[in-house]
Enzyme design. Structure first.
Site, PDB file in Angstrom:
ATOM      1  CG  HIS A  79      -2.058  -0.966   1.067  1.00  0.00           C
ATOM      2  ND1 HIS A  79      -2.571  -1.694   2.104  1.00  0.00           N
ATOM      3  CD2 HIS A  79      -2.779  -1.318  -0.039  1.00  0.00           C
ATOM      4  CE1 HIS A  79      -3.565  -2.462   1.650  1.00  0.00           C
ATOM      5  NE2 HIS A  79      -3.706  -2.254   0.364  1.00  0.00           N
TER       6      HIS A  79
ATOM      7  CD  GLU B  73      -0.840   0.423   4.530  1.00  0.00           C
ATOM      8  OE1 GLU B  73      -0.309  -0.694   4.479  1.00  0.00           O
ATOM      9  OE2 GLU B  73      -2.068   0.596   4.545  1.00  0.00           O
TER      10      GLU B  73
ATOM     11  CG  ASP C  89      -8.638  -5.345  -1.880  1.00  0.00           C
ATOM     12  OD1 ASP C  89      -8.694  -6.198  -0.979  1.00  0.00           O
ATOM     13  OD2 ASP C  89      -8.937  -4.147  -1.722  1.00  0.00           O
TER      14      ASP C  89
ATOM     15  CG  HIS D  36      -0.136  -4.057   5.013  1.00  0.00           C
ATOM     16  ND1 HIS D  36      -0.860  -3.580   3.953  1.00  0.00           N
ATOM     17  CD2 HIS D  36       0.297  -5.291   4.638  1.00  0.00           C
ATOM     18  CE1 HIS D  36      -0.865  -4.483   2.978  1.00  0.00           C
ATOM     19  NE2 HIS D  36      -0.165  -5.536   3.371  1.00  0.00           N
TER      20      HIS D  36
ATOM     21  CD  GLU E  70      -2.552  -3.469   8.908  1.00  0.00           C
ATOM     22  OE1 GLU E  70      -1.930  -2.399   8.698  1.00  0.00           O
ATOM     23  OE2 GLU E  70      -3.286  -3.999   8.057  1.00  0.00           O
TER      24      GLU E  70
HETATM   25 ZN    ZN Z   1      -2.080  -1.862   4.082  1.00  0.00          ZN
END
Ligand code: ZN
Length: 396
Positions: free
Chosen positions: A162, A165, A255, A307, A366
């Protein structure tokens, strides 16, 4: 640092002369047969740089070697074209210098250019690490994979799936740098011998899966059309891209994987945009394809996708994960203070697909806590938390 073989020398001799583990010298010179060295042949010594030094009145090689804590013969070897008995004032010589400091300075806006600069510098100082490309982004940027270790257990880490990130990239690069430093300096990290891990593990790290997206967040729209116009349109006219997670085509790379992709599609936006658009089909994007091909080819025993943010670790997918996933995530939690979460309503992610197709441990970690992009002021704290997980991912 390159040196040139003299009569009767061996990797074993160089290992002693420079105090560098033999295995690292062997792995730095994969195209050289250690049993058939020839005079004049170039050999790479990892963990050293040849630094220029100008001779001053009264200097001797012996005294220069003494003052720098290196063997006299290491100095002679690095200066094969000069006569050690005939130094003159002003002469430039090379001093083999052990690297004991970090190359990667991660606490900055770490775009794909900073990243590639660090990759190249680490590659040249630590040639036992290989950094091939696994593919290219939509805009043609390299996606490098760092390979460290010559053991059998195959572990994979990645970052910056991402775009906003992106801090996960310098965090991973700092770990790579610390690992390499520990190896050439015979040091441990948190009491762990990194050389032991090196001989047992084959660690694969893709620090920046989405370079186009990272550069968009940090530097604004690319000059290339049609992307220059399109990304602003998809961003609802704004040139502030700090919420952007997707690749340059507005597809969310996490995704994109064939693991209940249709279910993810049903709950997400139907058009390209800053986040959550699944694409026209699974694995439509070059960055996601590169990750899928790497994963199929390499047959990893576990994967960790890094992430931000939330200080949580997702470790399940549709109850397909193996029992050991829970034991591993408990250790990750213990060393980081992060909360294990089995699963949430979310599909088609990289770790989901890995768990589904391999039935092996896969995790989404995360890092940090706050609003993405996380501020660089959190860097040191995040690194300390992540470090425990990086190491546990290797020893567990
Ligand atoms: Zn992410």
């Amino acid at each position: 640092m390159d040196i040139y073989v003299r009569r009767g020398e061996s990797f074993w001799y160089f290992s002693n002369l420079f105090n560098i583990p033999l295995q690292l010298i062997i792995d730095s010179n994969r195209d050289v047969d250690p049993n058939a060295l020839t005079v004049g042949q170039a050999v790479k010594i990892p963990g050293y740089a040849a630094v220029d030094y100008r001779i001053r009145a009264g200097d001797t090689l012996w005294q220069i070697a003494q003052s720098r804590n290196i063997h006299l013969d290491a100095l002679v070897l690095a200066n094969r074209n000069s006569n050690p008995n005939q130094l003159y004032i002003g002469q430039m010589i090379k001093v083999p210098t052990r690297i004991t400091w970090r190359i990667v300075q991660g606490k900055k806006s770490y775009d794909s250019r900073s990243f590639m600069n660090d990759v190249r510098r680490l590659e040249s100082i630590y040639p036992f690490m290989k950094v091939p490309s696994i593919g290219k982004s939509v805009l043609g940027k390299r996606i490098p994979e760092a390979q460290i270790g010559n053991g059998n257990k195959k572990v994979h880490y990645n970052g910056a799936f991402h775009a906003n990130e992106w801090i996960t990239t310098p965090i991973l690069m700092t770990f790579i740098n610390d690992y390499l430093l520990a190896l050439t300096n015979h040091s441990s990290i948190r009491g762990l011998s990194m050389l032991n891990l090196y001989t047992q593990m084959a660690l694969s790290i893709v620090p920046m899966v989405n370079p186009d997206g990272v550069d968009l967040v940090l530097n604004g729209p690319p000059e290339e059309e049609p992307w220059n116009e399109r990304v602003v349109e998809w961003n609802k006219g704004s040139i502030d891209f700090s919420d952007w997670k997707a690749n340059i085509r507005g597809v969310d790379l996490n995704d994109q994987f064939p693991a209940e992709w249709e279910r993810e599609k049903a709950r997400n936006p139907t058009e390209p945009g800053p986040r959550d658009y699944v694409g026209e089909k699974p694995l439509s994007e070059p960055e996601a394809i590169a990750m899928a091909e790497l994963t199929r080819k390499r047959d990893f025993s576990r994967v960790l996708a890094f992430h931000t943010q939330g200080k949580v670790i997702y470790w399940g997918f549709e109850n397909l994960e193996p029992p050991e996933s829970e034991a591993i995530v408990q250790e990750f939690s213990r060393v980081s203070g992060y909360q294990p979460v089995k699963s949430i309503e979310s599909y088609a992610g990289y770790k989901d697909w890995f768990i589904q197709d391999w039935r092996r441990p896969g995790f989404t970690v995360e890092l940090g806590f706050g609003i993405n992009p996380l501020p660089l002021s959190q860097f040191d704290e995040i690194y300390e938390e992540a470090l425990g997980i990086f190491l546990a991912g290797l020893y567990m």
